[in-house]
Design a protein around this motif. Structure first.
Motif, PDB file in Angstrom:
ATOM      1  N   ASP A 105       0.811  -1.225   0.000  1.00  0.00           N
ATOM      2  CA  ASP A 105       0.000   0.000   0.000  1.00  0.00           C
ATOM      3  C   ASP A 105       0.844   1.275   0.000  1.00  0.00           C
ATOM      4  OD1 ASP A 105      -2.327  -1.538   0.105  1.00  0.00           O
ATOM      5  OD2 ASP A 105      -2.221  -1.680   2.293  1.00  0.00           O
ATOM      6  N   GLN A 148       3.105   4.301  -1.554  1.00  0.00           N
ATOM      7  CA  GLN A 148       3.268   5.082  -2.782  1.00  0.00           C
ATOM      8  C   GLN A 148       4.495   5.966  -2.654  1.00  0.00           C
ATOM      9  OE1 GLN A 148      -0.125   7.112  -4.852  1.00  0.00           O
ATOM     10  NE2 GLN A 148       1.038   8.969  -4.432  1.00  0.00           N
ATOM     11  N   GLU A 154       6.697   8.718  -5.005  1.00  0.00           N
ATOM     12  CA  GLU A 154       6.532   9.536  -6.203  1.00  0.00           C
ATOM     13  C   GLU A 154       7.731  10.457  -6.386  1.00  0.00           C
ATOM     14  OE1 GLU A 154       2.892  12.182  -8.168  1.00  0.00           O
ATOM     15  OE2 GLU A 154       3.037  11.923  -6.006  1.00  0.00           O
ATOM     16  N   LYS A 200       8.357   2.596  -9.250  1.00  0.00           N
ATOM     17  CA  LYS A 200       8.049   1.172  -9.147  1.00  0.00           C
ATOM     18  C   LYS A 200       8.686   0.651  -7.864  1.00  0.00           C
ATOM     19  CE  LYS A 200       7.837   0.420 -14.152  1.00  0.00           C
ATOM     20  NZ  LYS A 200       8.416  -0.329 -15.304  1.00  0.00           N
ATOM     21  N   LEU A 220       5.158   8.189 -10.657  1.00  0.00           N
ATOM     22  CA  LEU A 220       5.168   7.168  -9.621  1.00  0.00           C
ATOM     23  C   LEU A 220       6.360   6.238  -9.815  1.00  0.00           C
ATOM     24  CD1 LEU A 220       1.402   6.153  -9.378  1.00  0.00           C
ATOM     25  CD2 LEU A 220       2.730   7.467  -7.714  1.00  0.00           C
ATOM     26  N   ASN A 250       4.817   8.230   0.892  1.00  0.00           N
ATOM     27  CA  ASN A 250       3.568   8.322   1.646  1.00  0.00           C
ATOM     28  C   ASN A 250       3.310   7.011   2.379  1.00  0.00           C
ATOM     29  OD1 ASN A 250       2.353  10.991   0.946  1.00  0.00           O
ATOM     30  ND2 ASN A 250       2.514  10.185  -1.133  1.00  0.00           N
TER      31      ASN A 250
END
Length: 214
Positions: A111, A113, A115, A126, A124, A159
């Motif tokens: 979950d 992220q 960026e 990987k 974004l 995040n």
């Protein structure tokens, strides 16, 4: 000189020779057009010169080849000038990164992220779902992200839902060279806790990033 006069005229109407000024692409286009036009005029004179023998046909063939070469060169030059004007990085290097987290923060990266934010774009990263770990039990997030634009304004944003948002500045030149080894660890440049919580010095010192250019 004529070239200096054209440059001065273009600068007077608003073009500049800076990275975003557009002067380079305009000058490249004008140079290509002028070269192709000059050879086209020469060909026209040859083709309207009356009787043509074998020697003339050879000269015409060479002239036609010269036109094609000049056009190909002009197209390539304009393409490179356009990439420079737009700030595009044709090589598109990638950054492989590792982000160190506080102990017992995560068990999976499903979950998460991460960026890349720049003054040109946002993208974004990987992220590998499997977490690595340090000798003292801290989790490490791993991932990659491409550098599509030439800029020094690059920021990685991590995040963690319901916990924190951490930012890490990538200390890289606009067109970085590839590196075999990871650089040193850098602490987060900023951490914002969820729900207005307090970020202690212990939490701040626990977040760090290191990276290399692929």
């Amino acid at each position: 000189m004529p070239g200096d006069s054209v440059t001065s005229l273009l600068q007077a109407v608003g073009f500049s020779d800076g990275p975003d000024g557009g002067l380079g692409i305009v000058m490249s286009a004008l140079a290509g057009i002028a070269a192709a036009l000059a050879v086209a005029i020469m060909l026209s004179v040859h083709f309207h010169s009356g009787h043509r023998g074998r020697h003339d046909l050879v000269k015409h063939g060479l002239a036609a080849s010269a036109v094609l070469v000049l056009l190909a060169f002009a197209i390539s030059d304009i393409r490179h000038a356009a990439q420079a004007y737009l700030g595009l990085n044709p090589a598109k290097p990638a950054v492989e990164f590792e982000i160190r987290l506080p102990k017992a923060t995560l068990t999976t990266a499903a979950d998460i992220q991460i960026e890349l934010l720049t003054d040109r774009n946002q993208k974004l990263a990987k992220v590998q779902e499997a977490l690595a770990s340090t000798a003292d039990g801290r989790s490490i997030l791993r991932g990659t992200v491409t550098l599509d634009y030439r800029t020094t304004e690059r920021m990685m944003v991590l995040n963690l839902p319901g916990r924190t948002q951490s930012t890490f500045r990538l200390r890289l030149p606009a067109s970085p060279s590839r590196s075999d080894q990871f650089g040193p660890w850098h602490l987060a440049d900023g951490i914002v806790a969820a729900n207005g919580g307090t970020v202690t010095s212990e939490i701040h010192d626990a977040f760090a990033i290191r990276y290399r250019v692929l």
